[in-house]
Write an enzyme that holds these catalytic residues in place. Structure first.
Site, PDB file in Angstrom:
ATOM      1  N   CYS A 247       1.743  -2.970   3.770  1.00 16.38           N
ATOM      2  CA  CYS A 247       2.444  -3.359   4.997  1.00 16.38           C
ATOM      3  C   CYS A 247       1.771  -2.751   6.237  1.00 16.38           C
ATOM      4  O   CYS A 247       0.675  -3.148   6.590  1.00 16.38           O
ATOM      5  CB  CYS A 247       3.917  -2.991   4.892  1.00 16.38           C
ATOM      6  SG  CYS A 247       4.953  -3.856   6.101  1.00 16.38           S
ATOM      7  N   HIS A 332       5.341  -6.100  -0.057  1.00 18.59           N
ATOM      8  CA  HIS A 332       5.804  -4.873  -0.712  1.00 18.59           C
ATOM      9  C   HIS A 332       5.796  -5.005  -2.241  1.00 18.59           C
ATOM     10  O   HIS A 332       6.749  -5.523  -2.819  1.00 18.59           O
ATOM     11  CB  HIS A 332       7.222  -4.522  -0.243  1.00 18.59           C
ATOM     12  CG  HIS A 332       7.279  -4.090   1.178  1.00 18.59           C
ATOM     13  ND1 HIS A 332       7.198  -2.769   1.559  1.00 18.59           N
ATOM     14  CD2 HIS A 332       7.377  -4.805   2.322  1.00 18.59           C
ATOM     15  CE1 HIS A 332       7.268  -2.689   2.881  1.00 18.59           C
ATOM     16  NE2 HIS A 332       7.367  -3.910   3.360  1.00 18.59           N
ATOM     17  N   GLU A 334       6.266  -2.696  -4.257  1.00 17.55           N
ATOM     18  CA  GLU A 334       7.283  -1.760  -4.774  1.00 17.55           C
ATOM     19  C   GLU A 334       8.693  -2.296  -4.569  1.00 17.55           C
ATOM     20  O   GLU A 334       9.661  -1.568  -4.788  1.00 17.55           O
ATOM     21  CB  GLU A 334       7.139  -0.406  -4.064  1.00 17.55           C
ATOM     22  CG  GLU A 334       7.826  -0.284  -2.716  1.00 17.55           C
ATOM     23  CD  GLU A 334       7.180  -1.093  -1.599  1.00 17.55           C
ATOM     24  OE1 GLU A 334       7.796  -1.209  -0.523  1.00 17.55           O
ATOM     25  OE2 GLU A 334       6.071  -1.613  -1.780  1.00 17.55           O
TER      26      GLU A 334
END
Length: 366
Positions: A247, A332, A334
Site C-alpha cells: 500500500c 493488502h 494481509e
C-alpha cells in the site's frame, strides 16, 4: 438516537440519526464497498482523518470483538451507514458498535441514503464534510468546511514512536511502520519471523545496524510525498536488503526508485477489487484502501517493472525492481476478514530473501 446531519462541502445535506460520540467532526468523505469487516475498517490506521461511508446497507449486526482490531487506537474521524444495528447477534461480540465509537469519541450517522452519497463522491471525487448535531445553518457549516485544509502528515500520527520486537526463531525482518495493520504482524508471526518494528523516520543506518534479512514497508495514511525522510531511507536499503512494500509502502518504493504518484479521484476502498497478475495471467480479489496511486508513465524511466494492474481502472497494483530483490503491491495481502487470495505474497517475500542469501553465498565463493 439524536438527529444528526452530514454536510458536504458542495452544500449537500443529509439528515439522519446519530450514534457513537456526539462530537462534531470534519474530515474527508470516502466510501468502502466491503460487505463485511466494518471493525477492521474502523481500526485501520490508513483511514486517519477520514469519514468512511459503508456501501453495504446493514452495519453493526455482529458487534465488536477484541480479536478483529487492526490497531489499538482508531484514527477514523467519522462513520456513515444506511442502517445501524444496535443489537448484535454473534457469540464473539464484546460490545456494540455504538459503545465502541462512543468510547473512542467517533461520531456516526445512520438512516441516510448511502447509495446517493456514494454516487456524489464518484462524480465529484472525495470531498470534505462535517458530521454534527449543531443548530448552525447549513450555509454556515459549509463555509466552515470549505476553509478547512486537507490533513497532511498523518503517518506521524499513526506510526510507532519507539522500536519494539516481536520475537520469533525465523528470519530477521524489519517492519517499517507507517500506520501498520496488525494483519501484517499476524502473517509474519505465522511464519515464525523475528520482527523488529521501527518508526517511519528510522534512518537507513539504524535499520542496517540491526542486520535485517528482509525489510517490509507497511501500509499507512495520506500522501507518500509527506514523508521524504522515508523515501531517502528506502533509496539506501533497497540496494542492500530484500524489500517488500504494501500500500503506502508500495508508493514509497516507487518514489524512491524514481517513479511518481498522484492523488486519485475517489480512491480504492473495499474487499472486492479485482487485480490481474500480468506474469501469471491470474486475477485475484483484493482488499484495498488508498487515495494515491503510482502512475504508469513514470515507471518507464526507472528500473521498475509493472507486474499487476487493477481491472476496474487499469491503475498500477504491483511492481518489481529489475536490479535489486524488491517488489510491492498496492493492495493488502494481509487483509482481514479477507479475501485471502494473495496471502502467499508473504511466502514469496521469504523466498526472495532465501534467493538473495543463496546468491550472496555463491558470489562470496566465486
Amino acid at each position: 438516537m439524536t438527529n444528526r446531519r452530514l454536510i458536504l462541502e458542495d452544500g449537500t445535506v443529509f439528515n439522519g440519526e446519530g450514534f457513537g460520540s456526539d462530537a462534531s467532526i470534519t474530515g474527508e468523505v470516502v466510501f468502502n464497498t466491503g460487505m463485511t469487516g466494518y471493525q477492521e475498517v474502523i481500526s485501520d490506521p490508513s483511514y486517519c482523518g477520514q469519514i468512511v461511508t459503508m456501501t453495504y446497507p446493514l452495519v453493526g449486526n455482529y458487534g465488536i470483538n477484541r480479536d478483529d482490531f487492526e490497531t489499538v487506537t482508531p484514527f477514523i474521524h467519522g462513520f456513515i451507514v444506511k442502517e445501524f444495528c444496535d443489537h448484535p447477534s454473534n457469540f464473539r461480540s464484546d460490545e456494540t458498535l455504538h459503545d465502541y465509537l462512543k468510547a473512542n469519541n467517533i461520531p456516526g450517522i445512520s438512516g441516510i441514503d448511502t447509495r446517493k452519497l456514494t454516487k456524489i463522491i464518484r462524480r465529484h471525487g472525495t470531498m470534505k464534510a462535517i458530521i454534527t448535531d449543531s443548530d448552525n445553518t447549513a450555509d454556515e457549516l459549509v463555509a466552515k468546511v470549505k476553509t478547512l485544509p486537507y490533513q497532511t502528515n498523518q503517518v506521524k500520527q499513526t506510526s510507532t514512536i519507539k522500536p519494539y520486537v516481536v520475537p520469533g526463531r525465523g528470519m530477521r525482518i524489519i517492519l517499517v511502520d507507517f500506520g501498520m495493520k496488525h494483519g501484517i504482524l499476524r502473517e509474519l508471526t505465522k511464519r515464525d519471523c523475528h520482527i523488529t518494528v521501527v518508526p517511519y523516520n528510522y534512518g537507513a543506518e539504524n535499520i542496517l545496524r540491526l542486520k535485517p534479512e528482509g525489510i517490509m514497508l507497511t501500509n499507512g495514511p495520506g500522501d507518500p510525498k509527506d514523508v521524504p525522510e522515508s523515501i531517502e531511507m528506502i533509496k539506501t536499503v533497497v540496494e542492500q536488503v530484500p524489500l517488500f512494500g504494501i500500500c503506502l509502502g508500495h508508493q514509497l518504493l516507487a518514489l524512491a526508485c524514481g517513479a511518481d504518484t498522484e492523488k486519485m479521484k475517489f480512491g480504492h476502498r473495499g474487499a472486492n477489487h479485482p487485480v490481474k497478475d500480468l506474469e501469471k495471467n491470474k486475477t485475484y480479489m483484493t482488499s484495498q484502501n488508498h487515495s494515491y496511486a503510482v502512475t504508469h508513465e513514470s515507471l518507464k524511466q526507472t528500473d521498475l517493472e509493472l507486474t499487476q494492474i487493477a481491472l476496474n481502472d487499469n491503475t498500477v497494483e504491483g511492481i518489481r525492481h529489475n536490479v535489486f530483490p524488491a517488489f510491492s503491491v498496492q493492495y493488502h495481502p494481509e487483509s482481514s476478514p479477507g479475501p485471502e487470495d494473495t496471502n502467499q505474497l508473504f511466502d514469496t517475500f521469504l523466498q526472495l530473501i532465501n534467493n538473495a542469501k543463496a546468491k550472496s553465498e555463491e558470489e562470496s565463493y566465486a
